[in-house]
Design a protein around this motif. Structure first.
Motif, PDB file in Angstrom:
ATOM      1  N   ILE A 152      -2.929   3.945   2.302  1.00  0.00           N
ATOM      2  CA  ILE A 152      -4.133   4.771   2.262  1.00  0.00           C
ATOM      3  C   ILE A 152      -5.346   3.844   2.258  1.00  0.00           C
ATOM      4  O   ILE A 152      -5.470   2.980   1.384  1.00  0.00           O
ATOM      5  N   LEU A 153      -6.201   4.009   3.237  1.00  0.00           N
ATOM      6  CA  LEU A 153      -7.421   3.215   3.313  1.00  0.00           C
ATOM      7  C   LEU A 153      -8.559   4.047   2.725  1.00  0.00           C
ATOM      8  O   LEU A 153      -8.997   5.028   3.316  1.00  0.00           O
ATOM      9  N   GLY A 154      -9.018   3.647   1.553  1.00  0.00           N
ATOM     10  CA  GLY A 154     -10.068   4.383   0.866  1.00  0.00           C
ATOM     11  C   GLY A 154      -9.567   4.896  -0.467  1.00  0.00           C
ATOM     12  O   GLY A 154      -8.574   5.624  -0.528  1.00  0.00           O
ATOM     13  N   ILE A 158     -10.995  11.525  -1.281  1.00  0.00           N
ATOM     14  CA  ILE A 158      -9.970  11.907  -0.304  1.00  0.00           C
ATOM     15  C   ILE A 158      -8.706  11.076  -0.508  1.00  0.00           C
ATOM     16  O   ILE A 158      -7.598  11.605  -0.611  1.00  0.00           O
ATOM     17  N   GLY A 159      -8.886   9.754  -0.559  1.00  0.00           N
ATOM     18  CA  GLY A 159      -7.733   8.879  -0.729  1.00  0.00           C
ATOM     19  C   GLY A 159      -7.006   9.134  -2.033  1.00  0.00           C
ATOM     20  O   GLY A 159      -5.767   9.168  -2.073  1.00  0.00           O
ATOM     21  N   GLY A 160      -7.769   9.342  -3.106  1.00  0.00           N
ATOM     22  CA  GLY A 160      -7.152   9.603  -4.406  1.00  0.00           C
ATOM     23  C   GLY A 160      -6.395  10.919  -4.422  1.00  0.00           C
ATOM     24  O   GLY A 160      -5.298  11.021  -4.986  1.00  0.00           O
ATOM     25  N   THR A 161      -6.977  11.946  -3.798  1.00  0.00           N
ATOM     26  CA  THR A 161      -6.302  13.248  -3.753  1.00  0.00           C
ATOM     27  C   THR A 161      -5.046  13.174  -2.897  1.00  0.00           C
ATOM     28  O   THR A 161      -4.001  13.737  -3.252  1.00  0.00           O
ATOM     29  N   GLY A 168       5.169  14.115  -5.068  1.00  0.00           N
ATOM     30  CA  GLY A 168       6.490  14.738  -5.056  1.00  0.00           C
ATOM     31  C   GLY A 168       7.379  14.293  -3.911  1.00  0.00           C
ATOM     32  O   GLY A 168       8.494  14.819  -3.764  1.00  0.00           O
ATOM     33  N   PHE A 169       6.912  13.335  -3.114  1.00  0.00           N
ATOM     34  CA  PHE A 169       7.671  12.919  -1.941  1.00  0.00           C
ATOM     35  C   PHE A 169       8.355  11.555  -2.107  1.00  0.00           C
ATOM     36  O   PHE A 169       8.925  11.038  -1.146  1.00  0.00           O
ATOM     37  N   ASP A 170       8.263  10.983  -3.296  1.00  0.00           N
ATOM     38  CA  ASP A 170       8.954   9.721  -3.576  1.00  0.00           C
ATOM     39  C   ASP A 170       8.600   8.647  -2.552  1.00  0.00           C
ATOM     40  O   ASP A 170       9.456   7.907  -2.064  1.00  0.00           O
ATOM     41  N   CYS A 171       7.301   8.578  -2.199  1.00  0.00           N
ATOM     42  CA  CYS A 171       6.831   7.577  -1.240  1.00  0.00           C
ATOM     43  C   CYS A 171       6.446   6.285  -1.945  1.00  0.00           C
ATOM     44  O   CYS A 171       6.056   6.286  -3.116  1.00  0.00           O
ATOM     45  N   ARG A 172       6.525   5.200  -1.216  1.00  0.00           N
ATOM     46  CA  ARG A 172       5.926   3.948  -1.664  1.00  0.00           C
ATOM     47  C   ARG A 172       4.499   3.953  -1.136  1.00  0.00           C
ATOM     48  O   ARG A 172       4.275   4.044   0.075  1.00  0.00           O
ATOM     49  N   ILE A 173       3.530   3.879  -2.037  1.00  0.00           N
ATOM     50  CA  ILE A 173       2.133   4.065  -1.662  1.00  0.00           C
ATOM     51  C   ILE A 173       1.307   2.855  -2.093  1.00  0.00           C
ATOM     52  O   ILE A 173       1.437   2.371  -3.221  1.00  0.00           O
ATOM     53  N   GLU A 174       0.463   2.387  -1.179  1.00  0.00           N
ATOM     54  CA  GLU A 174      -0.510   1.349  -1.515  1.00  0.00           C
ATOM     55  C   GLU A 174      -1.870   1.773  -0.979  1.00  0.00           C
ATOM     56  O   GLU A 174      -1.973   2.320   0.126  1.00  0.00           O
ATOM     57  N   THR A 175      -2.890   1.524  -1.770  1.00  0.00           N
ATOM     58  CA  THR A 175      -4.247   1.915  -1.412  1.00  0.00           C
ATOM     59  C   THR A 175      -5.112   0.686  -1.200  1.00  0.00           C
ATOM     60  O   THR A 175      -5.090  -0.242  -2.011  1.00  0.00           O
ATOM     61  N   ASP A 181     -10.128  -0.881  -7.986  1.00  0.00           N
ATOM     62  CA  ASP A 181      -9.588   0.480  -7.948  1.00  0.00           C
ATOM     63  C   ASP A 181      -8.604   0.652  -6.800  1.00  0.00           C
ATOM     64  O   ASP A 181      -8.425   1.744  -6.276  1.00  0.00           O
ATOM     65  N   ALA A 182      -7.951  -0.449  -6.406  1.00  0.00           N
ATOM     66  CA  ALA A 182      -7.018  -0.378  -5.287  1.00  0.00           C
ATOM     67  C   ALA A 182      -5.906  -1.403  -5.467  1.00  0.00           C
ATOM     68  O   ALA A 182      -5.998  -2.324  -6.276  1.00  0.00           O
TER      69      ALA A 182
END
Length: 320
Positions: A152-154, A158-161, A168-175, A181-182
């Motif tokens: 997620i860029l940002g 928007i990015g936080g939401t 609930g999708f068990d994703c690996r997420i990086e911002t 704050d990233a």
């Protein structure tokens, strides 16, 4: 500057409000005096705007150069690129925007678009009108969001939401966002991650650092199965390079709420790009959009009346 409650203020509202929303505004404003425009650039509305102490909406930038009485402009949008040509140091009025107000609907649009491409919903929609049955043949083509690696860029609203929606999708997420704050924040770190990302969602403002960020070289780092979503600003992307990637099958798909030119011309090849959803800068919309803008304005108006600092003041030079 403090304005006591007894001091009349002239408010010009440059919004296309239906009767119900106009009534809602009247109730929220109470005794305040306002003129309701229709978001046109007529001479009559121009004159009303020049008489205003406060404007709610996004009037033509030319009007603001003449608005010597204006003290506060509350934009209806989060973006304000059309106003950056104003010289901030010389402005006699403060500008506030609606940053954060559209995070939920924009993030939901991004999620809906990504899921649609993964589950081949556009294909099924076309099949419905063609009365074509694919059945089991299409099953191997269907993707899934669960377990995906998402960048997620940002790190704003928007990015936080969007990050919350993925919980609930068990994703690996990086911002990628501003320091502190990233998960990461440099271009080199971004480039190192892009080749293995399943999904990239861009929700960035328009600044010198973001214009052209996804050029041909950076887009080429994305894997052939990656879905790229841009719900920030159209200037982020080299659309010619993006189109080439899509046409060559070197990208899993694109969800574009924003484009460099809006409205997108009828002859623009993006309309015919494969595996591409164009949501036409509508992602922030919802049935209560105008009421949320009104609430943001009235809350700030209370602060304005009491001499408190306004919330969501923008800096034209920074771009947010």
């Amino acid at each position: 500057m403090r304005y006591p409650a007894s001091t009349p203020l002239m408010i010009y509202v440059h919004l296309p409000l239906e009767n119900d929303d106009a009534d809602y505004l009247r109730k929220r404003l109470g005794p305040e005096t306002f003129n309701l425009g229709a978001e046109s650039a007529s001479e009559g509305e121009h004159r009303l705007a020049l008489q205003a102490d406060i404007i709610l909406g996004n009037p033509p930038v030319e009007w603001l150069r003449e608005a010597t009485r204006l003290r506060w402009l509350q934009l209806k949008s989060a973006g304000f690129s059309e106003y950056t040509e104003l010289q901030e140091a010389d402005l006699p009025f403060t500008i506030t925007n609606c940053t954060g107000l559209f995070g939920v609907p924009v993030a939901e649009t991004a999620l809906a678009g990504i899921l649609s491409l993964l589950r081949e919903i556009p294909t099924f929609v076309q099949d419905k009108y063609m009365q074509r049955w694919r059945g089991a043949d299409i099953r191997p083509q269907l993707g899934k969001l669960t377990g995906s690696w998402v960048i997620i860029l940002g790190s704003g609203s928007i990015g936080g939401t969007f990050r919350k929606l993925l919980s609930g999708f068990d994703c690996r997420i990086e911002t990628m966002g501003r320091r502190g704050d990233a998960d990461f924040y440099t271009r080199d770190e971004l480039d190192a991650r892009l080749p293995t990302a399943d999904i990239v969602v861009a929700a960035l403002p328009e600044t010198e650092a973001t214009v052209g960020l996804f050029d041909a070289q950076r887009l080429a780092l994305l894997s052939p199965t990656c879905i790229f979503a841009n719900v920030g600003r159209g200037s982020l992307v080299d659309e010619t390079a993006l189109l080439a990637q899509l046409q060559a099958g070197r990208l899993g798909g694109a969800v574009l709420d924003v484009t460099r030119q809006e409205p997108l011309p009828a002859d623009d090849p993006l309309w015919r790009a494969p595996r591409t959803l164009l949501t036409q800068h509508s992602a922030g919309g919802a049935w209560d959009e105008n009421r949320r803008i009104i609430d943001r304005f009235v809350d700030n108006l209370v602060r304005y009346r009491s001499g408190q600092p306004l919330k969501h003041v923008i800096e034209l030079e920074r771009g947010y």
